[in-house]
Design an enzyme around this catalytic site. Structure first.
Site, short mmCIF file in Angstrom:
data_model
loop_
_atom_site.label_atom_id
_atom_site.label_comp_id
_atom_site.label_asym_id
_atom_site.label_seq_id
_atom_site.Cartn_x
_atom_site.Cartn_y
_atom_site.Cartn_z
N LYS A 137 98.52 90.24 -18.60
CA LYS A 137 98.67 91.69 -18.77
C LYS A 137 99.75 92.08 -19.79
O LYS A 137 100.61 91.27 -20.17
CB LYS A 137 98.90 92.34 -17.41
CG LYS A 137 97.59 92.36 -16.62
CD LYS A 137 97.61 93.29 -15.45
CE LYS A 137 96.23 93.37 -14.81
NZ LYS A 137 96.25 94.13 -13.53
N ARG A 165 95.19 87.12 -8.63
CA ARG A 165 93.95 87.30 -9.41
C ARG A 165 94.23 86.85 -10.83
O ARG A 165 95.06 87.46 -11.51
CB ARG A 165 93.56 88.77 -9.37
CG ARG A 165 92.27 89.10 -10.07
CD ARG A 165 91.95 90.59 -9.97
NE ARG A 165 90.70 90.91 -10.63
CZ ARG A 165 90.60 91.13 -11.95
NH1 ARG A 165 91.70 91.05 -12.74
NH2 ARG A 165 89.43 91.41 -12.51
N1 LIG Z 1 92.70 94.14 -7.35
C1 LIG Z 1 92.81 94.13 -8.69
N2 LIG Z 1 91.73 94.26 -9.47
C2 LIG Z 1 91.86 94.27 -10.84
N3 LIG Z 1 90.76 94.41 -11.62
C3 LIG Z 1 90.89 94.42 -12.98
C4 LIG Z 1 92.14 94.25 -13.57
C5 LIG Z 1 92.25 94.23 -15.05
O1 LIG Z 1 92.15 92.93 -15.52
P1 LIG Z 1 90.80 92.37 -16.16
O2 LIG Z 1 89.70 92.47 -15.17
O3 LIG Z 1 91.01 91.04 -16.75
O4 LIG Z 1 90.54 93.35 -17.37
P2 LIG Z 1 89.44 94.47 -17.53
O5 LIG Z 1 89.75 95.50 -16.51
O6 LIG Z 1 89.63 94.92 -18.96
O7 LIG Z 1 88.09 93.81 -17.30
N4 LIG Z 1 93.26 94.10 -12.81
C6 LIG Z 1 93.14 94.11 -11.43
C7 LIG Z 1 94.28 93.98 -10.56
O8 LIG Z 1 95.45 93.87 -11.01
N5 LIG Z 1 94.08 94.00 -9.22
#
Ligand SMILES: Nc1nc2ncc(COP(=O)(O)OP(=O)(O)O)nc2c(=O)[nH]1
Length: 276
Positions: free
Chosen positions: A221, A255
């Site tokens: 992040k 995660r």
């Molecule tokens: N519970 C939870 N869910 C999440 N889902 C997405 C993201 C964002 O990360 P990522 O899925 O890699 O990116 P994107 O939202 O661009 O797909 N962060 C979280 C988090 O910190 N906690």
């Protein structure tokens, strides 16, 4: 401590790894890499082989500035992947969605956990989540992805986030969900400045004290980029370091995008936790 996921249980006496599977064209760190169902299934199998306890399947990017995705598009992306993996891999399946329609379809297709960055606030989400018996992760977000990083402000970020999560846990329980099915997540990067994120990590034990297991998402992040001035593709080591810090602060599920190094790091955390 155990997490009830339908008729399955996840032992949380040791920290667990949730592998990120973004079936999206635009996720902040790996958008487009696993958009085709075949690629996504192969990636899931790879993460399970590396030791992931959960695979978190998402069809809509929640990165700052992301545009919303239609229900149809999200269903088209995630349901085939859940169906292909259900009963085929030794890991729990989680669906990363805020839409009640996607929750219902994903649980019907075999999802064990609903991971909702909006903490079941959408109309009908509490009812949809209560129906199928899946576990639920309730995450804090201030605002919405499109605008949440414009100017996030709090009286006190720790007490504000803790209070919100307490209220969402109460709402989920009132909708018929047992506390044993619930997880909470402070939502690193979701309407938070670097200072807010660091304060939430420093005071994570305050959230842990709620008695509901804590899940965190710190992997790759922007807080890493801001602290170390590293591009997203060079954030592996700090991501693993943050996972260790979070676990030592009491988080039970991390995660992550990079499963193998995190599994190794958490195995050492577990050994220290269990030592005399
Ligand atoms: N519970 C939870 N869910 C999440 N889902 C997405 C993201 C964002 O990360 P990522 O899925 O890699 O990116 P994107 O939202 O661009 O797909 N962060 C979280 C988090 O910190 N906690």
């Amino acid at each position: 401590m155990q997490l009830e996921c339908g008729n399955r249980r996840l032992d949380l006496s040791r920290p667990r790894v949730m592998g990120v599977l973004n079936v999206t064209p635009d996720s902040f760190s790996d958008g487009g890499a696993f958009l085709a169902a075949g690629q996504a299934v192969a990636r899931a199998r790879e993460m399970v082989a590396e030791g992931a306890d959960i695979i978190d399947i998402g069809g809509e990017s929640t990165r700052p500035g992301a545009d919303p995705v239609s229900i149809e598009d999200e269903l088209t992306r995630v349901i085939p992947v859940i169906e292909a993996l259900h009963g085929q891999v030794d890991a729990l399946l989680s669906v990363d969605t805020s839409k009640p329609e996607v929750m219902r379809a994903a649980v019907a297709a075999g999802a064990d956990i609903i991971n909702d960055v909006c903490a079941l606030q959408a109309p009908g989400a509490l009812e949809a989540a209560a129906e199928g018996g899946a576990a639920v992760c309730l995450m804090h977000m201030q605002g919405e992805p499109r605008t949440m990083q414009a100017d996030p402000r709090y009286e006190n970020v720790v007490t504000d986030v803790a209070g919100f999560l307490r209220q969402r846990v109460a709402a989920a329980e009132a909708a018929g969900m047992a506390r044993a099915r619930l997880l909470v997540d402070p939502g690193f990067g979701f309407g938070k400045t670097l200072a807010h994120n660091l304060s939430l990590l420093k005071h994570l034990p305050d959230l842990v004290d709620s008695g509901v297991p804590v899940l965190v998402g710190l992997s790759r992040k922007s807080m890493i980029g801001k602290l170390l001035d590293l591009p997203v593709e060079r954030r592996l080591q700090p991501s693993v370091a943050l996972a260790v810090i979070a676990v030592m602060q009491g988080a039970r599920i991390v995660r992550v995008h990079d499963v193998a190094p995190t599994v190794q790091a958490l195995a050492m955390c577990a050994a220290v936790e269990q030592a005399e």
